[in-house]
Design a protein around this motif. Structure first.
Motif, PDB file in Angstrom:
ATOM      1  N   UNK C 137      34.914  32.434  41.389  1.00  0.00           N
ATOM      2  CA  UNK C 137      35.274  32.888  42.728  1.00  0.00           C
ATOM      3  C   UNK C 137      36.526  33.753  42.653  1.00  0.00           C
ATOM      4  N   UNK C 138      37.548  33.207  41.928  1.00  0.00           N
ATOM      5  CA  UNK C 138      38.823  33.925  41.846  1.00  0.00           C
ATOM      6  C   UNK C 138      38.657  35.251  41.120  1.00  0.00           C
ATOM      7  N   UNK C 139      37.812  35.252  40.091  1.00  0.00           N
ATOM      8  CA  UNK C 139      37.681  36.442  39.262  1.00  0.00           C
ATOM      9  C   UNK C 139      37.023  37.617  39.978  1.00  0.00           C
ATOM     10  N   UNK C 141      36.621  37.770  43.493  1.00  0.00           N
ATOM     11  CA  UNK C 141      36.956  37.788  44.913  1.00  0.00           C
ATOM     12  C   UNK C 141      37.301  39.184  45.439  1.00  0.00           C
ATOM     13  N   UNK C 142      38.062  39.943  44.664  1.00  0.00           N
ATOM     14  CA  UNK C 142      38.494  41.257  45.136  1.00  0.00           C
ATOM     15  C   UNK C 142      37.331  42.223  45.339  1.00  0.00           C
ATOM     16  N   UNK C 438      44.174  51.193  46.360  1.00  0.00           N
ATOM     17  CA  UNK C 438      44.897  49.921  46.394  1.00  0.00           C
ATOM     18  C   UNK C 438      46.402  50.068  46.145  1.00  0.00           C
ATOM     19  N   UNK C 448      49.003  40.545  49.609  1.00  0.00           N
ATOM     20  CA  UNK C 448      47.598  40.582  49.980  1.00  0.00           C
ATOM     21  C   UNK C 448      46.830  41.480  49.008  1.00  0.00           C
ATOM     22  N   UNK C 450      47.318  45.184  46.093  1.00  0.00           N
ATOM     23  CA  UNK C 450      48.042  45.640  44.898  1.00  0.00           C
ATOM     24  C   UNK C 450      49.085  46.704  45.180  1.00  0.00           C
TER      25      UNK C 450
END
Lengths: 318, 300, 528
Positions: C137-139, C141-142, C438, C448, C450
């Motif tokens: 999920x974390x990997x 998510x973006x 970004x 939030x 980059x």
């Protein structure tokens, strides 16, 4: 004697608890979030919070400690943050590889150092003694990681006779000590790691042999007309216990001290694991590895201590 | 690393010299040292190395930080670069001299501080005994349960790189063994008759420690801590090599080894210089420590 | 107990129990030394940065849109992957209709269908779903955060509903790997088991893994794209983080292909007959700046810093293996454009600008790391930056930390680190969002997003909004070009170098074409 052994064993428990607290606390002094390597470099705040919760890092530190300790006692060191694998699996595999490396290094060191020390002790003060003492001093003074780099350049790159890195042609799982194609991977790391024990064991042997030779009974034996060979046997018999004890201690040190050599040769042992875990702040791996290595060190020292006491009861500690 | 196996208990073989002979014991030591030419020679070498580090700003032919990319990785003796140049074209000789300041400081300071702290703790524990001894020695035992490199790497890894953190972690590594040496020596002396006698005559605790204990405990502590200097130098360079010690652009021998390692195929000789420096320095400290040991007649 | 067995067996080996030797094989094997410290995870989204994507992700798995890595002449772009087409609903700019490839089989034999896509979305978004994985999920998510929901229309069609219109959405799909629902379900949703028995649709199948040491993949002879069926039988991936070790391993014949040899090892590698391949790729070794707290809030100071750098010296330092950086993206990027300001080395101008800005000497602090993914040779390069900046009137302090600590400064943004004026994290610029948007979009202010230094410029925001709404590729390209020019002219970064990603290859390895991308295709390689 048994009562003494039990008492010494009991004595280890508070040390072990202390060690576990130190191991656990160490990684919390660390600046840098353990989740950094887990998350993409531009992860958002909400993602971080969610993952923190999933890994239990949102709980108070003492609570995390007791949860961790409870699991450790059942042999569960948790899962690596970086790889997701069970720490226990990786750790014990690495431990086997380090035992092989450190054990090999100590055996090599003992074989060379005992002979050198014996000769030097016999010819105390002579040119041979000075040469051997010189070698011993170099052994304990040389930065062994640097020696490792030099060996790689010579034997792997220039002469192309030994592999530069790794453990066996197909990784450590299939490593076979008795097959040359595998064994040659072990040679350079083992030799590099054996430098310090060579120095130390040589010095110990030399001192022990010289001391035995100075004792009255050797004169008595000579007076009795015993041949030099018999005297040598006596000398070895008297010097050996002390030398073996030092060798055992060295093994304990190398188990925890192979980190630089393993890094140079990419030897998949505990030092390699540890170095990687430090760079990525992989808390469960870091805590587990340090704890296990420290406990092995404690255990080795204890065993040697007990063995020495058995040989010579005067050494009993209060 | 070196000597680290010498268990503190072994290092201590107090001569049991009564207080009145303390001075003559030290005179003896001086006498023996005076005729130990080997130790004197290596002692001089150590002084030379220390002086070259202290006076690095006067001795260094160039600015150790000034880089020049056209002159990168030049061999020994190229133009004015006596020992060649590094990966940024900086003068290696100057960096070695300046690097000695950091490397030697990281080698000596932790041992000094640990000797003071560990020695004091050990003497207190040995002299007072009882609960105090229990408390101090059990804490020491916990730290003693870590192999030295492991502890150093773990602490600096935890606290992050840098000279100060590196020195702090090495200090913590050396306190436990020094504390043990001091404690063992002190408790041996404490029960000797002459100390008991001094107590009976009502001598103040502090003066007992100063006159009787210190005189007998100092030898083993000095010998042990001097043998730790080379260990500390090696450990510090190892930490820097792992990226846990000195941070660039500071010159430091261990760090130089690490950064020059990349260029080993271009200029192997220049890349070997910091390693040789560490080796020689470590040998000198080791031999001086050996000399001290035999002069002070402390058994290994 | 299994672990103790491993330990016991290791001891047994050292104690002298011989084990059977492995039979030699005549298959062709490609052995690759990676820069990663460990084997990238095999459960879908890899770790170890884009190197994990390159060697594990795109080999075991496919994404809906794939990168076309077949040539090295121009910057790589996306092409159909598991999706054959993607179209925006003309009446609803948040609804994408994606047609899926038919006849694709997972390595476990199941068919690839639309339901798999919906299931994979739940895997990385719905923490109630049994296949959910927090790390995965974390990997991703973006990339997947923009998706509101996935609708299965028929077996080979899905609709993605995005939270707001996003013309760049097809690029986001190119990072999201599809793993086998069949296999994970069969393994009881246990990712630890799945890691050593993974199943994808990619050109290679999983063969074996020695944790921390090597990952072996074998060719998938039934791969759906016949042109990309590997021309060698087996691919061995070995983590080797030390550059000198990689070079030594190649020279001693332990591997055939190494990533990122350090420039100083290259002459030796070449003289031993190794081929060095390079190509520009979307990488930028630069500093993100603090636009709020310190000296860099003044555009004159930012330009001065850019003029102060003599980039040819960096090129000398790196043995020629870099492209001088005058833009955010490398000059071969289609939307590079013609920025008005070209920051050629001009120390007098730099000093003049600093004096004009009233900042002379100009104190700045740069946060840098000792190592890290994409950081090239961080220490010597940063030392060189410092010496060049100081030469024109800056007073630079380098705040050196390890990679992890630097990420810790990078994430929360300037607010938490007001004393830092610039941060040296090399970002991947694979797609327009990562490359440009970004870093400068107001909505991307850290933590939030980059935009580390909180760059705020309404004009730039307007252009970005137009890009998001530009579903016509040509209009989008114009806007992107304009955005890049604005970013360079306003000196939104301290631009230094673009890596050319050298790789060294043994003489018996033929057929590798280096694409202008972070990702590479190993399938055409023939090992003789």
């Amino acid at each position: 004697m048994i009562a003494y052994i039990l008492r010494r064993l009991l004595f280890v428990i508070p040390i072990a608890l202390g060690v576990s607290i130190v191991c656990f606390a160490l990684v919390y002094i660390a600046p840098g979030d353990p989740l950094n390597t887990l998350l993409p470099e531009d992860a958002s705040a909400e993602t971080i919070a969610m993952v923190k919760k999933a890994y239990g890092f949102d709980k108070p530190i003492p609570v995390q400690y007791f949860i961790w300790l409870g699991k450790v006692l059942t042999g569960d060191f948790g899962n690596s943050i970086a790889s997701g694998r069970a720490v226990t699996d990786d750790l014990f595999k690495a431990l086997g590889n380090t035992i092989l490396l450190a054990g090999g290094a100590v055996v090599v060191a003992f074989s060379l150092a005992f002979v050198m020390g014996l000769v030097a002790g016999y010819h105390s003060g002579g040119p041979v003694d000075r040469a051997v003492t010189g070698i011993a001093v170099i052994g304990v003074s040389i930065p062994n990681y640097w020696l490792g780099i030099v060996l790689v350049i010579i034997f792997a790159v220039e002469l192309n006779v030994l592999p530069a890195t790794g453990m066996g042609p197909r990784g450590s799982d299939t490593f076979n000590f008795w097959e040359w194609d595998h064994f040659r991977h072990l040679l350079m790391p083992m030799l590099t790691l054996s430098m310090i024990p060579i120095g130390i064991i040589t010095r110990t042997t030399r001192a022990a042999v010289a001391e035995v030779l100075n004792q009255d009974f050797v004169e008595t034996l000579r007076a009795k007309g015993l041949g030099e060979r018999e005297i040598l046997v006596h000398v070895i018999k008297n010097a050996l216990p002390q030398v073996l004890a030092v060798m055992g201690l060295q093994f304990g040190y190398l188990m925890g001290g192979s980190i630089l050599v393993e890094t140079i040769f990419t030897w998949p042992g505990t030092g390699f694991l540890l170095n990687k875990a430090i760079l990525t702040r992989d808390l469960p791996v870091l805590q587990g590895t340090i704890l296990v290595l420290a406990m092995i060190f404690v255990a080795t020292n204890l065993v040697i201590d007990l063995l020495q006491t058995m040989v010579d009861p005067r050494l009993k500690r209060s | 690393m070196a000597n680290i196996t010498m268990s503190p208990a072994d290092a201590v073989a107090v001569q049991g010299a009564p207080a009145v002979r303390v001075r003559s014991y030290w005179q003896n030591v001086g006498y023996r040292l005076r005729y130990d030419y080997l130790t004197l020679f290596f002692g001089a070498m150590v002084m030379l190395i220390l002086l070259s580090a202290v006076f690095a700003p006067l001795l260094a032919p160039m600015d150790p930080y000034e880089s020049s990319l056209i002159n990168r990785l030049k061999p020994i003796g190229y133009k004015d670069f006596i020992l060649g140049t590094d990966e940024l074209g900086r003068d290696i000789l100057s960096r070695m001299l300046y690097g000695g300041r950091i490397s030697l400081t990281m080698g000596i300071m932790p041992v000094l501080v640990a000797t003071l702290v560990g020695g004091t703790l050990g003497i207190v524990a040995g002299f007072v005994g009882g609960r105090t001894n229990m408390l101090i020695m059990r804490v020491v035992d916990v730290f003693y349960a870590f192999p030295s490199i492991l502890l150093a790497v773990a602490i600096s890894g935890a606290m992050g790189g840098g000279v100060v953190n590196g020195m702090l972690s090495l200090t913590l590594v050396f306190i436990p063994p020094l504390c043990r040496v001091a404690e063992t020596a002190t408790s041996q002396v404490r029960n000797l008759d002459f100390v008991e006698a001094a107590r009976a005559t009502g001598a103040k605790t502090f003066s007992i420690i100063r006159v009787h204990i210190l005189g007998n405990v100092l030898g083993p502590i000095l010998v042990y801590s001097s043998s730790m200097v080379s260990v500390s130098i090696l450990l510090a360079s190892g930490l820097s090599f792992l990226g846990l010690g000195v941070t660039p652009p500071e010159p430091d021998w261990g760090l130089m080894l690490n950064t020059l390692r990349q260029a080993i195929y271009i200029n192997p000789v220049v890349c070997a210089i910091p390693g040789v420096a560490i080796l020689i320095t470590s040998i000198c400290f080791n031999l001086v420590s050996d000399g001290l040991r035999s002069a002070m007649d402390v058994r290994l | 107990m299994r672990n103790f067995k491993t330990l016991a067996s290791a001891i047994a080996v050292s104690a002298g129990l011989a084990m059977a030797a492995l039979p030699a094989s005549a298959e062709s094997v490609l052995r690759v030394a990676m820069t990663a410290g460990d084997i990238p995870v095999t459960i879908g989204q890899p770790d170890q940065g884009f190197e994990g994507y390159r060697f594990v992700g795109y080999n075991l798995y496919d994404t809906l849109t794939l990168w076309d890595l077949s040539q090295g002449e121009t910057a790589a772009d996306i092409k159909p992957g598991l999706a054959t087409s993607w179209d925006i609903d003309p009446n609803d700019h948040t609804r994408w209709i994606v047609k899926l490839r038919e006849g694709v089989k997972w390595h476990d034999g199941c068919d690839f269908v639309a339901e798999d896509v919906a299931w994979n979305f739940a895997r990385v978004s719905d923490d109630k779903a049994p296949q959910f994985n927090a790390k995965q999920f974390a990997d991703i998510r973006n990339r997947t955060g923009i998706i509101d929901k996935v609708e299965v229309i028929d077996d080979h069609t899905v609709a993605f509903i995005t939270k707001q219109p996003d013309a760049l959405f097809p690029y986001q799909l190119s990072y999201w790997f599809m793993i086998s629902r069949c296999k994970l379900t069969e393994l009881g949703n246990d990712y630890e088991k799945y890691a050593v028995d993974p199943s994808g649709t990619g050109p290679y199948k999983f063969a074996s893994m020695v944790a921390q040491e090597r990952l072996e993949l074998v060719k998938n002879a039934d791969y759906w794209d016949e042109k990309r069926i590997p021309k060698h039988d087996r691919l061995v991936l070995i983590p080797m983080p030390e550059a000198t070790t990689r070079a030594a391993a190649l020279l001693s014949g332990q591997v055939d292909f190494i990533e990122a040899p350090s420039p100083d090892t290259i002459p030796r590698l070449e003289s031993s007959g190794m081929t060095i391949v390079t190509a520009p790729y979307p990488h930028n070794w630069s500093y993100q700046l603090n636009f709020v707290d310190g000296a860099f809030k003044d555009v004159k100071v930012r330009r001065a810093a850019n003029y102060a750098l003599n980039r040819s010296e960096f090129k000398a330092l790196l043995g020629g293996y870099m492209i001088e950086g005058y833009g955010i993206v490398p000059p071969s990027t289609p939307y590079y454009g013609k920025p008005e300001y070209v920051y050629e080395y001009d120390p007098e101008k730099a000093t003049a600008l600093l004096k004009e800005a009233g900042c002379h000497p100009c104190k700045i602090t740069l946060a840098i790391s000792t190592s890290g993914s994409g950081q090239m040779q961080p220490l010597p390069m940063n030392e060189l930056v410092k010496s060049q900046l100081d030469a024109v009137g800056f007073d630079t302090t380098l705040d050196v930390m390890d990679w992890n600590a630097l990420l810790d400064v990078g994430r929360p943004g300037r607010e938490k680190n007001p004393q830092i004026d610039g941060i040296n994290i090399s970002r991947a610029l694979q797609d327009p969002f990562s490359a440009l948007i970004r870093h400068v979009y107001t909505l991307q202010h850290a933590p939030k997003g980059s935009n580390w230094g909180h760059y705020t410029n309404p004009e730039v925001d307007t252009v970005i909004d137009e890009i998001y709404a530009a579903f016509d590729p040509q209009v989008r390209m114009e806007k992107l070009t304009k955005l890049h020019e604005m970013m360079v002219d306003d000196a939104t970064m301290l631009m230094v170098a673009h890596d050319v990603n050298p790789r060294a290859i043994a003489p018996n390895v033929k057929g590798f074409v280096q694409a202008q991308s972070w990702f590479q295709d190993l399938t055409p390689i023939v090992v003789e």
